[in-house]
Design a protein around this motif. Structure first.
Motif, PDB file in Angstrom:
ATOM      1  N   ALA A 135       1.578   7.277   2.126  1.00  0.00           N
ATOM      2  CA  ALA A 135       2.575   6.199   2.144  1.00  0.00           C
ATOM      3  C   ALA A 135       3.155   6.049   3.549  1.00  0.00           C
ATOM      4  N   VAL A 136       3.405   7.181   4.212  1.00  0.00           N
ATOM      5  CA  VAL A 136       3.899   7.126   5.589  1.00  0.00           C
ATOM      6  C   VAL A 136       2.856   6.480   6.495  1.00  0.00           C
ATOM      7  N   LEU A 137       1.592   6.875   6.322  1.00  0.00           N
ATOM      8  CA  LEU A 137       0.524   6.301   7.146  1.00  0.00           C
ATOM      9  C   LEU A 137       0.389   4.801   6.919  1.00  0.00           C
ATOM     10  N   ALA A 138       0.602   4.344   5.681  1.00  0.00           N
ATOM     11  CA  ALA A 138       0.476   2.916   5.370  1.00  0.00           C
ATOM     12  C   ALA A 138       1.455   2.070   6.183  1.00  0.00           C
TER      13      ALA A 138
ATOM     14  N   LEU B  13       0.829  -1.205   0.000  1.00  0.00           N
ATOM     15  CA  LEU B  13       0.000   0.000   0.000  1.00  0.00           C
ATOM     16  C   LEU B  13       0.864   1.256   0.000  1.00  0.00           C
ATOM     17  N   ALA B  14       1.950   1.231   0.759  1.00  0.00           N
ATOM     18  CA  ALA B  14       2.856   2.378   0.788  1.00  0.00           C
ATOM     19  C   ALA B  14       3.484   2.604  -0.585  1.00  0.00           C
ATOM     20  N   GLY B  15       3.903   1.526  -1.224  1.00  0.00           N
ATOM     21  CA  GLY B  15       4.475   1.644  -2.562  1.00  0.00           C
ATOM     22  C   GLY B  15       3.484   2.200  -3.562  1.00  0.00           C
ATOM     23  N   LEU B  16       2.245   1.713  -3.508  1.00  0.00           N
ATOM     24  CA  LEU B  16       1.210   2.208  -4.408  1.00  0.00           C
ATOM     25  C   LEU B  16       0.931   3.685  -4.155  1.00  0.00           C
ATOM     26  N   ALA B  17       0.904   4.066  -2.890  1.00  0.00           N
ATOM     27  CA  ALA B  17       0.670   5.469  -2.551  1.00  0.00           C
ATOM     28  C   ALA B  17       1.788   6.355  -3.096  1.00  0.00           C
ATOM     29  N   LEU B  18       3.024   5.889  -3.010  1.00  0.00           N
ATOM     30  CA  LEU B  18       4.148   6.663  -3.538  1.00  0.00           C
ATOM     31  C   LEU B  18       4.056   6.806  -5.052  1.00  0.00           C
ATOM     32  N   VAL B  19       3.723   5.721  -5.718  1.00  0.00           N
ATOM     33  CA  VAL B  19       3.585   5.771  -7.173  1.00  0.00           C
ATOM     34  C   VAL B  19       2.528   6.786  -7.589  1.00  0.00           C
TER      35      VAL B  19
ATOM     36  N   ALA C  57      -8.861   2.074   2.303  1.00  0.00           N
ATOM     37  CA  ALA C  57     -10.004   2.951   2.042  1.00  0.00           C
ATOM     38  C   ALA C  57      -9.552   4.396   1.846  1.00  0.00           C
ATOM     39  N   LEU C  58      -8.609   4.845   2.654  1.00  0.00           N
ATOM     40  CA  LEU C  58      -8.099   6.210   2.510  1.00  0.00           C
ATOM     41  C   LEU C  58      -7.396   6.404   1.168  1.00  0.00           C
ATOM     42  N   LEU C  59      -6.672   5.391   0.729  1.00  0.00           N
ATOM     43  CA  LEU C  59      -6.022   5.470  -0.578  1.00  0.00           C
ATOM     44  C   LEU C  59      -7.065   5.573  -1.688  1.00  0.00           C
ATOM     45  N   LEU C  60      -8.117   4.789  -1.574  1.00  0.00           N
ATOM     46  CA  LEU C  60      -9.187   4.834  -2.570  1.00  0.00           C
ATOM     47  C   LEU C  60      -9.862   6.208  -2.585  1.00  0.00           C
ATOM     48  N   ILE C  61     -10.030   6.783  -1.412  1.00  0.00           N
ATOM     49  CA  ILE C  61     -10.661   8.099  -1.308  1.00  0.00           C
ATOM     50  C   ILE C  61      -9.793   9.171  -1.963  1.00  0.00           C
ATOM     51  N   THR C  62      -8.471   9.101  -1.763  1.00  0.00           N
ATOM     52  CA  THR C  62      -7.590  10.105  -2.347  1.00  0.00           C
ATOM     53  C   THR C  62      -7.541   9.997  -3.866  1.00  0.00           C
ATOM     54  N   VAL C  63      -7.757   8.805  -4.379  1.00  0.00           N
ATOM     55  CA  VAL C  63      -7.752   8.604  -5.832  1.00  0.00           C
ATOM     56  C   VAL C  63      -9.070   9.040  -6.459  1.00  0.00           C
TER      57      VAL C  63
END
Length: 220
Positions: free
Chosen positions: A98-101, A85-91, A145-151
């Motif tokens: 990514a830090v939160l992940a 998840l952190a890697g995906l967030a960075l990409v 869920a937070l990653l999905l929301i940011t996208v």
């Protein structure tokens, strides 16, 4: 300056969800505290536990769907999922997420592991409250869920629904598997769920504020 450094970093939580997230964190801590006080140094199922256990029969021994679900809450699996998840967030350019992940699931694991011997509730001789597996699964669900929301950047109501679903589906599935397999009492899983919600949401709120005081990468 790299392309990643020049990207604007987006917020982890929509501004309209920050106050509700803080309130939910406080509520989760309160529920955890009530359950921790009630079941401290206990070694048997409480009345609520017995009522819930009656709804579910014990699973057959051998590999089953519940065993597969429980594997997803193992520390190694949680670490792998957190890193992914952190890697995906960075990409996607979400450095704070990514830090939160990493921080959210990591602190959840530390909290559940540390609190177990302090509270002292046991099942079959092992410390049980709060459930680390439930905490780990819930933390991963909230971050996803937070990653999905940011996208997707949905409306506030939809964001709240996605965040709730991420926590309840991941944490609920893990809790159900643990209860069915008699690995934990139902109230142990509630404790793990509350720890994860409080830790991840509080971490998100703290991380949101840190970059305001720290120059962006590559800034002069």
């Amino acid at each position: 300056m790299t392309a990643l450094a020049s990207r604007p970093d987006r917020a982890i939580l929509p501004p309209t969800l920050r106050a509700p997230a803080a309130a939910v964190s406080v509520l989760a801590l309160f529920v955890f505290g009530v359950f921790a006080a009630r079941y401290a140094d206990d070694d048997s199922a409480g009345r609520l536990d017995r009522r819930v256990q009656k709804l579910f029969g014990a699973s057959d021994r051998g590999l089953s769907l519940t065993d597969a679900v429980i594997l997803l809450g193992n520390p190694v699996t949680v670490v792998v999922l957190a890193v992914l998840l952190a890697g995906l967030a960075l990409v996607l350019g979400h450095r704070r997420l990514a830090v939160l992940a990493i921080v959210g699931p990591g602190l959840t694991g530390v909290a559940t592991t540390t609190l177990k011997p302090v509270i002292g509730r046991t099942i079959d001789g092992g410390f049980a409250f709060p459930s680390g597996h439930t905490g780990g699964a819930t933390a991963i669900g909230v971050v996803a869920a937070l990653l999905l929301i940011t996208v997707l950047r949905p409306a506030t109501g939809t964001s709240a629904l996605l965040l709730s679903a991420g926590a309840l589906v991941s944490g609920g599935a893990m809790a159900l598997a643990l209860v069915v397999d008699r690995v934990h009492y139902p109230t142990d899983t509630v404790g793990g769920f509350c720890v994860a919600v409080a830790v991840v949401l509080t971490s998100a709120l703290v991380i949101e504020r840190l970059p305001r005081a720290i120059p962006r990468w590559g800034a002069r």
